[in-house]
Design an enzyme around this catalytic site. Structure first.
Site, mmCIF file in Angstrom:
data_model
loop_
_atom_site.group_PDB
_atom_site.id
_atom_site.type_symbol
_atom_site.label_atom_id
_atom_site.label_comp_id
_atom_site.label_asym_id
_atom_site.label_seq_id
_atom_site.Cartn_x
_atom_site.Cartn_y
_atom_site.Cartn_z
ATOM 1 N N LYS A 55 3.192 1.570 3.296
ATOM 2 C CA LYS A 55 2.438 1.641 4.560
ATOM 3 C C LYS A 55 2.973 0.624 5.573
ATOM 4 O O LYS A 55 3.118 -0.566 5.259
ATOM 5 C CB LYS A 55 0.961 1.373 4.278
ATOM 6 C CG LYS A 55 0.030 1.525 5.475
ATOM 7 C CD LYS A 55 -1.425 1.389 5.012
ATOM 8 C CE LYS A 55 -2.429 1.589 6.106
ATOM 9 N NZ LYS A 55 -3.832 1.483 5.602
ATOM 10 N N ASN B 65 -8.587 6.000 3.905
ATOM 11 C CA ASN B 65 -9.922 5.444 3.622
ATOM 12 C C ASN B 65 -10.383 4.900 4.964
ATOM 13 O O ASN B 65 -9.912 3.837 5.391
ATOM 14 C CB ASN B 65 -9.875 4.257 2.669
ATOM 15 C CG ASN B 65 -9.637 4.626 1.222
ATOM 16 O OD1 ASN B 65 -10.537 4.565 0.386
ATOM 17 N ND2 ASN B 65 -8.409 4.974 0.896
ATOM 18 N N ASN C 135 0.899 -1.154 0.000
ATOM 19 C CA ASN C 135 0.000 0.000 0.000
ATOM 20 C C ASN C 135 0.942 1.209 0.000
ATOM 21 O O ASN C 135 1.600 1.501 0.998
ATOM 22 C CB ASN C 135 -0.879 -0.051 1.251
ATOM 23 C CG ASN C 135 -1.961 1.007 1.237
ATOM 24 O OD1 ASN C 135 -1.840 2.017 0.572
ATOM 25 N ND2 ASN C 135 -3.018 0.765 2.003
ATOM 26 N N CYS D 131 -3.090 6.343 6.188
ATOM 27 C CA CYS D 131 -4.305 5.998 6.927
ATOM 28 C C CYS D 131 -4.053 5.525 8.348
ATOM 29 O O CYS D 131 -3.836 6.316 9.233
ATOM 30 C CB CYS D 131 -5.135 4.993 6.139
ATOM 31 S SG CYS D 131 -6.811 4.930 6.815
HETATM 32 N N1 CDT Z 1 -7.282 2.262 5.446
HETATM 33 C C1 CDT Z 1 -7.110 2.180 6.785
HETATM 34 O O1 CDT Z 1 -5.983 2.013 7.278
HETATM 35 N N2 CDT Z 1 -8.209 2.269 7.515
HETATM 36 C C2 CDT Z 1 -8.185 2.097 8.936
HETATM 37 C C3 CDT Z 1 -9.424 1.425 9.394
HETATM 38 C C4 CDT Z 1 -9.258 0.973 10.771
HETATM 39 S S1 CDT Z 1 -10.513 -0.114 11.280
HETATM 40 C C5 CDT Z 1 -9.949 -1.654 10.770
HETATM 41 C C6 CDT Z 1 -8.004 3.400 9.697
HETATM 42 O O2 CDT Z 1 -7.216 3.412 10.651
HETATM 43 O O3 CDT Z 1 -8.671 4.399 9.396
#
Ligand code: CDT
Length: 312
Positions: A128, A197, A111, A172
């Protein structure tokens, strides 16, 4: 001379599975043109900005999975984005799923986020580190979060000199971890670019859903202030394949204050004029690491992974 970077947090509304790369790249190019008209230097796109957030599905067929990844960057579908940014004199940051091959020809899936400078060169590539979710199919969930299955973690938080300053990236879930910002802060970072996201519903902890907007800003504002850096947080937002994703894209000053933010869940720019020299008064005083940090007391941070409470 002031080191000012005018930045656009280029939020995207949902990308559905049926949307083609060409359609998405056209939306990104439209953001570039608006940002150029607003005098921007840098346009920051979200995590996995070329496709729908595919880790919400369990795929058994690798060929089906491969369709969400880029084997080249730029490739035929993304070349127009690079060309238009260069023509407009813009730098940009882009998140996407990267399919690389190691020397033995094995697939390596990341990612990824890149920072492309105004000359069209990739100045920074980041994989990531904190991959949330799970590895196996968990049918009890309303939707899956299979990042642990579809990506391997990166091995660090690099920075790069670009646009007259020091830039870093996080993706993220990384934004929720103080280690992310500190490792970047220890390299003198002045602007951290973060795409996300974030499903508002978290199946293992639905009691957090109502706080997801609060937590989003909380972590990025703290990371900015505690490291004396600008932070640009950019969402893919809205209802994507029935899953609601958080918006709230924003630009955060080294003071920890939000200085620009999106108001919708769709394609929208939040623009701010960021003086990179505003980092200095934090880096020189309260958060002068060389003067005030006490690494001798922080050993556990790297020696221990999980919490180990003392014996009863
Ligand atoms: N894309 C990403 O890393 N989303 C996570 C979702 C967490 S819940 C499993 C975030 O930390 O926003």
């Amino acid at each position: 001379m002031p080191r000012v970077v005018t930045v656009a947090a280029a939020q995207l509304g949902p990308i559905q599975r049926a949307d083609t790369r060409a359609q998405v790249v056209e939306r990104l190019i439209s953001h570039l043109r608006t940002a150029a008209a607003m005098g921007c230097d840098l346009v920051v796109f979200p995590e996995l900005a070329l496709t729908t957030f595919f880790p919400r599905w369990y795929f058994e067929d690798e060929a089906e999975l491969d369709r969400f990844y880029e084997a080249e960057m730029p490739g035929p579908a993304t070349r127009p984005l690079f060309d238009e940014a260069k023509r407009l004199g813009l730098a940009f940051h882009l998140g996407y799923a990267e399919l690389a091959r190691d020397d033995a020809g094995r697939a390596r899936r990341y990612n990824t986020a890149i920072l492309v400078d105004k000359s069209g060169q990739i100045a920074l590539r980041y994989h990531k580190v904190h991959l949330p979710g799970h590895r196996e199919h968990e049918p009890w969930r309303k939707f899956q979060h299979l990042e642990k299955r579809y990506f391997e973690p990166g091995d660090g938080f690099p920075v790069a000199r670009a646009l007259g300053g020091i830039f870093g990236a996080a993706i993220c879930n990384d934004r929720r971890w103080s280690e992310t910002y500190r490792v970047l802060g220890l390299q003198g970072v002045e602007m951290v670019l973060i795409g996300y996201n974030t499903p508002i519903h978290n199946p293992p902890a639905p009691e957090h859903d109502v706080l997801s907007g609060f937590h989003n800003h909380l972590v990025m504002q703290a990371g900015a202030y505690q490291n004396g850096t600008w932070v640009v947080g950019v969402a893919k937002a809205g209802v994507e394949e029935g899953c609601e994703l958080l918006g709230q894209s924003c630009v955060i000053a080294p003071s920890g204050e939000i200085v620009a933010r999106c108001a919708t869940q769709g394609d929208e720019l939040a623009v701010a004029r960021c003086d990179l020299d505003a980092c200095a008064s934090y880096k020189r005083t309260l958060f002068n690491f060389a003067v005030h940090r006490q690494p001798h007391a922080y050993g556990m941070i790297v020696e221990r992974k999980g919490a180990e409470p003392p014996p009863e």
